[in-house]
Design a protein around this motif. Sequence first.
Motif, mmCIF file in Angstrom:
data_model
loop_
_atom_site.group_PDB
_atom_site.id
_atom_site.type_symbol
_atom_site.label_atom_id
_atom_site.label_comp_id
_atom_site.label_asym_id
_atom_site.label_seq_id
_atom_site.Cartn_x
_atom_site.Cartn_y
_atom_site.Cartn_z
ATOM 1 N N GLN A 82 -41.425 0.508 -21.643
ATOM 2 C CA GLN A 82 -41.707 -0.180 -20.384
ATOM 3 C C GLN A 82 -41.926 -1.666 -20.648
ATOM 4 N N VAL A 83 -42.739 -1.987 -21.654
ATOM 5 C CA VAL A 83 -43.001 -3.383 -22.021
ATOM 6 C C VAL A 83 -42.974 -3.499 -23.540
ATOM 7 N N TRP A 84 -42.169 -4.435 -24.034
ATOM 8 C CA TRP A 84 -42.221 -4.832 -25.435
ATOM 9 C C TRP A 84 -42.890 -6.199 -25.517
ATOM 10 N N SER A 85 -43.706 -6.397 -26.534
ATOM 11 C CA SER A 85 -44.326 -7.698 -26.779
ATOM 12 C C SER A 85 -43.783 -8.261 -28.085
ATOM 13 N N VAL A 86 -43.508 -9.557 -28.102
ATOM 14 C CA VAL A 86 -42.943 -10.210 -29.289
ATOM 15 C C VAL A 86 -43.724 -11.484 -29.585
ATOM 16 N N PHE A 137 -42.634 -19.358 -44.594
ATOM 17 C CA PHE A 137 -41.736 -18.396 -43.955
ATOM 18 C C PHE A 137 -42.374 -17.898 -42.672
ATOM 19 N N ARG A 138 -41.560 -17.227 -41.861
ATOM 20 C CA ARG A 138 -42.013 -16.741 -40.561
ATOM 21 C C ARG A 138 -41.782 -15.240 -40.449
ATOM 22 N N LEU A 139 -42.592 -14.616 -39.602
ATOM 23 C CA LEU A 139 -42.426 -13.203 -39.268
ATOM 24 C C LEU A 139 -42.236 -13.090 -37.763
ATOM 25 N N PHE A 140 -41.225 -12.339 -37.364
ATOM 26 C CA PHE A 140 -40.984 -12.041 -35.955
ATOM 27 C C PHE A 140 -41.388 -10.593 -35.726
ATOM 28 N N ASN A 141 -42.456 -10.388 -34.952
ATOM 29 C CA ASN A 141 -43.029 -9.060 -34.755
ATOM 30 C C ASN A 141 -42.700 -8.535 -33.357
ATOM 31 N N VAL A 142 -42.359 -7.263 -33.301
ATOM 32 C CA VAL A 142 -42.033 -6.609 -32.034
ATOM 33 C C VAL A 142 -42.817 -5.301 -31.952
ATOM 34 N N ILE A 143 -43.505 -5.080 -30.834
ATOM 35 C CA ILE A 143 -44.204 -3.807 -30.624
ATOM 36 C C ILE A 143 -43.902 -3.287 -29.226
ATOM 37 N N ILE A 203 -39.310 -4.823 -19.642
ATOM 38 C CA ILE A 203 -39.897 -6.170 -19.722
ATOM 39 C C ILE A 203 -40.105 -6.530 -21.188
ATOM 40 N N ILE A 204 -39.873 -7.796 -21.521
ATOM 41 C CA ILE A 204 -40.269 -8.354 -22.807
ATOM 42 C C ILE A 204 -41.295 -9.441 -22.538
ATOM 43 N N ARG A 205 -42.500 -9.275 -23.105
ATOM 44 C CA ARG A 205 -43.572 -10.257 -22.906
ATOM 45 C C ARG A 205 -43.624 -11.191 -24.114
ATOM 46 N N CYS A 206 -43.691 -12.492 -23.858
ATOM 47 C CA CYS A 206 -43.689 -13.466 -24.952
ATOM 48 C C CYS A 206 -44.365 -14.748 -24.488
ATOM 49 N N ASP A 207 -44.585 -15.666 -25.446
ATOM 50 C CA ASP A 207 -45.146 -16.967 -25.101
ATOM 51 C C ASP A 207 -44.017 -17.929 -24.746
ATOM 52 N N ASN A 208 -44.335 -19.217 -24.688
ATOM 53 C CA ASN A 208 -43.358 -20.217 -24.265
ATOM 54 C C ASN A 208 -42.775 -20.983 -25.443
ATOM 55 N N GLY A 209 -42.628 -20.305 -26.584
ATOM 56 C CA GLY A 209 -42.039 -20.933 -27.752
ATOM 57 C C GLY A 209 -40.587 -21.314 -27.514
ATOM 58 N N PRO A 210 -40.076 -22.282 -28.288
ATOM 59 C CA PRO A 210 -38.694 -22.758 -28.066
ATOM 60 C C PRO A 210 -37.651 -21.656 -28.233
ATOM 61 N N GLU A 211 -37.938 -20.664 -29.096
ATOM 62 C CA GLU A 211 -36.964 -19.585 -29.278
ATOM 63 C C GLU A 211 -36.855 -18.706 -28.035
ATOM 64 N N PHE A 212 -37.942 -18.608 -27.266
ATOM 65 C CA PHE A 212 -37.977 -17.702 -26.122
ATOM 66 C C PHE A 212 -37.555 -18.368 -24.811
ATOM 67 N N GLN A 239 -53.240 -13.212 -22.735
ATOM 68 C CA GLN A 239 -52.306 -12.548 -21.843
ATOM 69 C C GLN A 239 -51.235 -11.776 -22.607
ATOM 70 N N ASN A 240 -51.153 -12.014 -23.892
ATOM 71 C CA ASN A 240 -50.265 -11.250 -24.767
ATOM 72 C C ASN A 240 -51.108 -10.574 -25.850
ATOM 73 N N ALA A 241 -52.191 -9.944 -25.408
ATOM 74 C CA ALA A 241 -53.233 -9.475 -26.331
ATOM 75 C C ALA A 241 -52.751 -8.371 -27.266
ATOM 76 N N TYR A 242 -51.835 -7.520 -26.823
ATOM 77 C CA TYR A 242 -51.416 -6.397 -27.665
ATOM 78 C C TYR A 242 -50.742 -6.887 -28.942
ATOM 79 N N ILE A 243 -49.820 -7.831 -28.815
ATOM 80 C CA ILE A 243 -49.128 -8.333 -30.012
ATOM 81 C C ILE A 243 -50.048 -9.234 -30.822
#
Length: 261
Positions: free
Chosen positions: A111-115, A128-134, A171-180, A206-210
């Motif tokens: 229903q909702v993925w958070s990244v 380095f960076r990590l891209f996390n998806v839950i 739905i995909i929930r994310c912040d306002n980063g340049p990639e998104f 507002q993106n507390a789960y991730i």
Amino acid sequence: MAHVAVGLGKANIRQACRAYCISETCFRYHPKLSSENAEISDWLMRLTEEQSDWGFGQCFAYLRNVEGFGWNHKRVYRIYCDLALNLRIRPKRRLKRHAPEPLKEPIRPNQVWSVDFMHDQLSDGRTFRLFNVIDDYRREGLAIEVGFSLPSMRVTRALDQLLEWRAKPTIIRCDNGPEFISHEFVSWAKTRNIRIEYIQPGKPQQNAYIERTNRTIRYSWLSKHLFETLEQVQDFATNWLWFYNHRRPHKANNGKPPLAA
């Protein structure tokens, strides 16, 4: 003291019990669960050594829900305290804040993925960076992508790999980063009929789960180990993600791992 008096031959059992105001039943009592207590101690020592960020709740949930032991929590907690394994509790800062609006709890998978992204350094200082998806439902970890640079193309590629074996989210929930907010990511979501839900700038709650998952990753392994290559980070992240989904207790799932809830 009664045992000492009897052992030295200064009094018999009845006289010693009367002198020290204890019953003869108490004097003759021998613990019957000492071997089982030793097993509990061994489990607690191993768990806190391997998972140093776990407190009593995580340890007990693992023993009860993952290993299947039926030990009473009071008994396990008493042994936990006797071993002095208690984690130091940080004092709470008394700040006056407005009550945050609670996140809506998903009622079904996908229903909702958070990244979100995380940052760290290799042993040679390279960042380095990590891209996390839950998946917010059951807090299941879906992917951890590692790279020196993770532009929108890498993000959409990682999500496409997930969609090869998993149904697409609503739905995909994310912040306002340049990639998104990039045109490429927005077009990718629009093509697949996935709605992007941006949080307000400066409000990560507002993106507390991730964000909570990021903290778990940080304290469980990312801050504990020093890696030399990206391959080492990716291999460790992949193995840890399996452990997180299948073996690590989660409070949101009543102390059960995400895929066992």
